[in-house]
Design an enzyme around this catalytic site. Structure first.
Site, PDB file in Angstrom:
ATOM      1  N   TRP A  57       0.802  -1.223   0.000  1.00  0.00           N
ATOM      2  CA  TRP A  57       0.000   0.000   0.000  1.00  0.00           C
ATOM      3  C   TRP A  57       0.833   1.271   0.000  1.00  0.00           C
ATOM      4  CZ3 TRP A  57       1.577   2.660   4.186  1.00  0.00           C
ATOM      5  CH2 TRP A  57       2.003   1.942   5.307  1.00  0.00           C
ATOM      6  N   LYS A  86      -2.220  -8.413  -7.662  1.00  0.00           N
ATOM      7  CA  LYS A  86      -3.115  -8.192  -6.532  1.00  0.00           C
ATOM      8  C   LYS A  86      -2.561  -7.033  -5.710  1.00  0.00           C
ATOM      9  CE  LYS A  86      -3.273  -9.323  -2.432  1.00  0.00           C
ATOM     10  NZ  LYS A  86      -3.864  -8.045  -1.914  1.00  0.00           N
ATOM     11  N   PRO A  87      -3.133  -5.828  -5.889  1.00  0.00           N
ATOM     12  CA  PRO A  87      -2.682  -4.695  -5.083  1.00  0.00           C
ATOM     13  C   PRO A  87      -3.226  -4.788  -3.664  1.00  0.00           C
ATOM     14  CG  PRO A  87      -4.502  -4.027  -6.481  1.00  0.00           C
ATOM     15  CD  PRO A  87      -4.176  -5.460  -6.847  1.00  0.00           C
ATOM     16  N   ALA A  88      -2.641  -4.017  -2.756  1.00  0.00           N
ATOM     17  CA  ALA A  88      -3.121  -3.983  -1.376  1.00  0.00           C
ATOM     18  C   ALA A  88      -4.551  -3.455  -1.332  1.00  0.00           C
ATOM     19  CB  ALA A  88      -2.211  -3.103  -0.531  1.00  0.00           C
ATOM     20  N   GLY A 112       6.555  -6.481   0.546  1.00  0.00           N
ATOM     21  CA  GLY A 112       5.773  -6.378   1.770  1.00  0.00           C
ATOM     22  C   GLY A 112       6.572  -6.830   2.972  1.00  0.00           C
ATOM     23  N   SER A 113       5.866  -7.301   3.979  1.00  0.00           N
ATOM     24  CA  SER A 113       6.508  -7.660   5.235  1.00  0.00           C
ATOM     25  C   SER A 113       7.306  -8.954   5.113  1.00  0.00           C
ATOM     26  CB  SER A 113       5.462  -7.810   6.340  1.00  0.00           C
ATOM     27  OG  SER A 113       4.708  -8.994   6.156  1.00  0.00           O
ATOM     28  N   GLU A 159      10.970  -8.541  -1.941  1.00  0.00           N
ATOM     29  CA  GLU A 159      11.470  -7.267  -1.424  1.00  0.00           C
ATOM     30  C   GLU A 159      10.741  -7.037  -0.112  1.00  0.00           C
ATOM     31  OE1 GLU A 159      11.689  -3.895  -0.059  1.00  0.00           O
ATOM     32  OE2 GLU A 159      10.494  -3.181  -1.746  1.00  0.00           O
ATOM     33  N   LEU A 160      11.444  -7.260   1.003  1.00  0.00           N
ATOM     34  CA  LEU A 160      10.785  -7.371   2.308  1.00  0.00           C
ATOM     35  C   LEU A 160      11.175  -6.211   3.230  1.00  0.00           C
ATOM     36  CD1 LEU A 160      11.247 -11.244   2.623  1.00  0.00           C
ATOM     37  CD2 LEU A 160       9.363  -9.974   1.566  1.00  0.00           C
ATOM     38  N   ARG A 187      10.304  10.882   3.712  1.00  0.00           N
ATOM     39  CA  ARG A 187       9.674  10.558   2.427  1.00  0.00           C
ATOM     40  C   ARG A 187       8.557   9.542   2.661  1.00  0.00           C
ATOM     41  NH1 ARG A 187      11.807   6.426  -1.376  1.00  0.00           N
ATOM     42  NH2 ARG A 187      10.805   6.701  -3.401  1.00  0.00           N
ATOM     43  N   CYS A 231      10.194   1.014   3.112  1.00  0.00           N
ATOM     44  CA  CYS A 231      11.126  -0.024   3.560  1.00  0.00           C
ATOM     45  C   CYS A 231      12.561   0.477   3.565  1.00  0.00           C
ATOM     46  CB  CYS A 231      10.980  -1.270   2.696  1.00  0.00           C
ATOM     47  SG  CYS A 231      11.167  -0.939   0.930  1.00  0.00           S
ATOM     48  N   GLU A 246      11.082  -2.457  12.460  1.00  0.00           N
ATOM     49  CA  GLU A 246      10.848  -1.473  11.408  1.00  0.00           C
ATOM     50  C   GLU A 246       9.798  -0.471  11.886  1.00  0.00           C
ATOM     51  OE1 GLU A 246      10.515  -1.557   6.566  1.00  0.00           O
ATOM     52  OE2 GLU A 246       9.595  -3.178   7.698  1.00  0.00           O
ATOM     53  N   SER A 266      16.803   4.925  -4.252  1.00  0.00           N
ATOM     54  CA  SER A 266      16.070   4.319  -5.373  1.00  0.00           C
ATOM     55  C   SER A 266      16.387   5.033  -6.682  1.00  0.00           C
ATOM     56  CB  SER A 266      14.567   4.381  -5.117  1.00  0.00           C
ATOM     57  OG  SER A 266      14.228   3.726  -3.918  1.00  0.00           O
TER      58      SER A 266
END
Length: 507
Positions: free
Chosen positions: A170, A194-196, A248-249, A270-271, A298, A304, A401, A461
């Site tokens: 998200w 599948k988006p959040a 995500g997590s 990518e966690l 930001r 993350c 986190e 990034s």
């Protein structure tokens, strides 16, 4: 993009018309359809005000399988498309994103909460992946080689992995999608996304853009689901799926890796992150504070790659902490669609409570509250930007986190000490280093156990660079030339051609 002078004349952005224009159905096989389950729609909430701004179709298992059916059916033809034609689709989608940046940013801010100017920046960043991979699509190469004994020839080629499943978070609802979609489509793979459920509107708007850009039916399919474990779980068991990419997590990532084992899926993860931000005594403190504002705030701190632990040399910790706190004090907290807002709301009440608990834990254990820490008395999920100095080693915030605008500052004495402390984490996504000593910068960058290191800058990034981590932060890379390799299988052809020279010929 919205011209800066036009934004300066506005006080706020009205997202209502843009929200109304977003399709609210499932996008499967090139068609916008309702859920086959007949269940109620999913509500999308504005985190700045705490009320519903849209309702979208809630997919069940049958819908998820139908999306994969469409991707599988479209795979052979899409893989056979000339690379230049695939590139042209990506380029048209890029152009449409840029043309509609204002609308996409308004939608994103309304559903996620980030300040509008940051949403505009994300649209530009997200679109950049489509442009980059439109250029990479025509550069998928193999090699031709003579084996060491001279008999035959070695030919290799890159071929698309096949149908992919993307599960996106998200916090960056557009960029986390295009970072996967761009290389997949360039490589010749079809996909199911599948988006959040908290932020589905940005991805649905993107699907409409791809439809307009001329993407063939079934190449990209989008479903939103309130039962992610059931819908994603069903696809993970399907032998036709060939790859999953998840952002995500770490907890959910571990679960998906376990599920991927049965089908031996290609996996990109990518966690979570716990990024150290290291300020050496020779650093330009003003530049370090500038970088800290970006690395920490930001996306409201919900990234993350967000700086999670500020390790500052004892000689300059006081100067740095006070300068950072002064910048934090000047920030205006408010709805992202109000153009005067510097920091927006967190995504929901659960996340705000977590950040508040981390602040409380750090101060109760001896940390010094320099600024912030409070929860504004207003609707929405806001929390004040917070700096806590002299954070003790046993504070939870140094191992968990944060995902919020909280900067914990810790003193260090020596280079070996700070490297050891920075690496004392299960995570290894990003790190930030501030020093004027180039030798030190390279030495520390090599010793840090992270997939990415930013030196004297607060942003890591870049569409042209590989994004990803090590340890519990996952594996695989997104972005740059490395990103498209995640969607290609290497095929080796042993060619019976060429004749080795005879002994006489050698003489």
């Amino acid at each position: 993009m919205t011209p800066p002078q036009q934004l300066a004349e506005q006080q706020s952005v009205d997202a209502s018309a843009h929200l109304a224009a977003v399709p609210k159905q499932l996008f499967i096989g090139g068609q916008w359809i309702q859920s086959s389950t007949g269940g109620g729609p999913l509500s999308v909430e504005d985190p700045a005000r705490g009320h519903t701004i849209a309702e979208v179709a809630d997919a069940g298992v049958e819908d998820a399988v139908a999306a994969l059916d469409a991707a599988v059916a479209a795979q052979p033809a899409w893989a056979a498309w000339p690379p230049r034609r695939r590139a042209e689709i990506l380029r048209r989608a890029y152009d449409l994103m840029v043309d509609r940046a204002a609308a996409l940013a308004a939608i994103m801010t309304a559903e996620m909460g980030k300040p509008y100017q940051q949403a505009l920046a994300e649209v530009e960043y997200a679109a950049g992946y489509l442009r980059w991979y439109s250029e990479e699509a025509v550069r998928v190469n193999g090699r031709f080689a003579v084996p060491e004994n001279g008999v035959g020839r070695i030919v290799t080629m890159g071929q698309p992995v096949g149908p992919c499943l993307f599960v996106t978070p998200w916090n960056f609802p557009l960029a986390m999608g295009t970072r996967k979609i761009g290389p997949a489509l360039a490589a010749g793979c079809t996909c199911v996304i599948k988006p959040a459920s908290q932020t589905p509107l940005s991805m649905l708007a993107l699907a409409a853009i791809f439809e307009e850009a001329g993407l063939p039916p079934g190449v990209l399919n989008v479903f939103v689901s309130g039962s992610s474990s059931r819908t994603v779980g069903a696809l993970m068991k399907d032998a036709r799926l060939r790859k999953i990419s998840f952002t995500g997590s770490t907890e959910i990532g571990r679960l998906l890796v376990r599920q991927s084992a049965d089908q031996l899926l290609r996996v990109s993860m990518e966690l979570g992150g716990n990024a150290p931000f290291i300020v050496f005594p020779d650093a330009d403190i003003e530049a370090a504070v500038d970088g800290a504002m970006i690395a920490k705030l930001r996306n409201n701190g919900e990234a993350c790659t967000s700086a999670n632990r500020f390790y500052v040399h004892r000689e300059v910790i006081g100067e740095f902490a006070e300068a950072l706190a002064e910048r934090f004090r000047s920030l205006r907290v408010g709805p992202g669609l109000e153009l005067s807002s510097d920091v927006g709301p967190l995504i929901d009440g659960v996340q705000r409570t977590k950040v508040a608990d981390l602040v409380r834990d750090a101060t109760e254990k001896g940390g010094r509250l320099v600024v912030g820490g409070g929860i504004p008395d207003r609707p929405g999920y806001f929390i004040e930007p917070t700096v806590v100095s002299d954070v003790p080693e046993d504070a939870r915030v140094l191992t968990e986190e944060i995902f919020g605008p909280f900067a914990p500052v810790v003193a260090f004495e020596t280079e070996p000490d700070v490297i050891q402390r920075a690496n004392a984490s299960e995570f290894g996504l990003a790190a930030y280093v501030y020093t004027k000593d180039l030798d030190r910068a390279m030495r520390v960058a090599e010793l840090l156990e992270t997939g990415m290191v930013a030196v004297n800058q607060g942003m890591v990034s870049n569409v042209a660079a590989p994004f990803g981590g090590v340890k519990q932060s996952g594996f695989g890379r997104e972005g740059g030339p490395e990103g498209i390799a995640e969607y290609l299988e290497t095929k080796y052809v042993a060619l019976n051609a060429g004749t080795p020279p005879t002994t006489e010929a050698i003489r």
